[in-house]
Design a protein around this motif. Structure first.
Motif, PDB file in Angstrom:
ATOM      1  N   PRO A  88       0.803  -1.227   0.000  1.00  0.00           N
ATOM      2  CA  PRO A  88       0.000   0.000   0.000  1.00  0.00           C
ATOM      3  C   PRO A  88       0.835   1.276   0.000  1.00  0.00           C
ATOM      4  O   PRO A  88       0.283   2.370  -0.117  1.00  0.00           O
ATOM      5  CB  PRO A  88      -0.808  -0.122   1.300  1.00  0.00           C
ATOM      6  CG  PRO A  88       0.058  -0.938   2.199  1.00  0.00           C
ATOM      7  CD  PRO A  88       0.752  -1.934   1.300  1.00  0.00           C
TER       8      PRO A  88
ATOM      9  N   ARG B 173      -3.433   5.606  -6.950  1.00  0.00           N
ATOM     10  CA  ARG B 173      -3.897   5.544  -5.564  1.00  0.00           C
ATOM     11  C   ARG B 173      -3.761   6.916  -4.902  1.00  0.00           C
ATOM     12  O   ARG B 173      -2.775   7.615  -5.079  1.00  0.00           O
ATOM     13  CB  ARG B 173      -3.109   4.502  -4.770  1.00  0.00           C
ATOM     14  CG  ARG B 173      -3.704   4.201  -3.391  1.00  0.00           C
ATOM     15  CD  ARG B 173      -2.838   3.242  -2.579  1.00  0.00           C
ATOM     16  NE  ARG B 173      -1.511   3.778  -2.383  1.00  0.00           N
ATOM     17  CZ  ARG B 173      -0.404   3.241  -2.918  1.00  0.00           C
ATOM     18  NH1 ARG B 173      -0.465   2.170  -3.655  1.00  0.00           N
ATOM     19  NH2 ARG B 173       0.772   3.802  -2.707  1.00  0.00           N
TER      20      ARG B 173
ATOM     21  N   ALA C 253      -5.233  -1.229  -2.112  1.00  0.00           N
ATOM     22  CA  ALA C 253      -3.787  -1.040  -1.960  1.00  0.00           C
ATOM     23  C   ALA C 253      -3.063  -0.921  -3.294  1.00  0.00           C
ATOM     24  O   ALA C 253      -1.860  -0.630  -3.314  1.00  0.00           O
ATOM     25  CB  ALA C 253      -3.198  -2.191  -1.156  1.00  0.00           C
TER      26      ALA C 253
END
Length: 205
Positions: free
Chosen positions: A33, A68, A90
């Motif tokens: 992550p 992300r 993640a």
């Protein structure tokens, strides 16, 4: 129940030697992550897809990249099936792979889905070369993802790619922890081969 992933090698057992990029590729869910894709890595993945073959060189594949931490990533993630959201959050990037199923003049592109699959396969091999992993997801709300795409014409979302780097220390809940360490399996080669019916050919024709 959770489990910590041991170092995992899933090299394919094959009837003939394969290039390691093919033999060692698999689809993990335990993603780091903290990992961030570099611009060079992302460019290499998309270039690999760009140079895939396509019918009449129509190049019908289209990609939407959501990194992300971005609102776009959150939007794509929210459209995934719950089981995929449980671990795909993640991913360093969620990439929507879509097919342009009609040309700008409305002409149907019957091979668009097949060709887009080839482009994704090229991308996945390049990812393996880059030390990255790709997990392809079919479990998502296609209407919601299609609504996220700023694309003219007939563009069909086919798959969401979870891109990132595998992390041996990530703890996955079941049933994902068991799947992460399970042996890879494929049908025997002879079950994939179809016989062809003999056809009489007139030599004078």
């Amino acid at each position: 129940m959770t489990a910590t992933n041991p170092p995992t090698s899933k090299t394919a057992t094959t009837a003939a030697p394969l290039h390691p990029l093919l033999a060692e590729r698999w689809s993990p869910r335990a993603l780091d992550p903290r990992h961030e894709l570099t611009v060079d890595q992302l460019t290499a993945l998309l270039e690999a897809a760009r140079w895939a073959p396509s019918a009449s060189n129509t190049q019908p594949w289209r990609f939407a990249v959501a990194l992300r931490g971005s609102a776009e990533h959150a939007g794509v993630l929210d459209a995934l099936a719950p089981g995929n959201r449980a671990w795909a959050h993640a991913a360093s990037a969620l990439v929507v792979a879509a097919a342009e199923t009609a040309a700008p003049d409305g002409t149907a592109r019957p091979w668009a889905v097949y060709d887009t699959g080839q482009a994704v396969a090229h991308l996945s091999v390049q990812a393996q070369h880059e030390g990255l992993v790709v997990h392809q997801l079919g479990g998502f709300d296609r209407d919601r993802v299609a609504a996220l795409l700023a694309a003219p014409g007939e563009v069909m979302p086919l798959v969401v790619l979870a891109l990132g780097r595998r992390d041996e220390g990530v703890q996955l809940a079941e049933p994902f922890a068991s799947r992460e360490t399970a042996a890879r399996d494929r049908l025997p080669l002879d079950q994939l081969l179809l016989p062809l019916q003999p056809v009489a050919v007139d030599p004078a024709a």
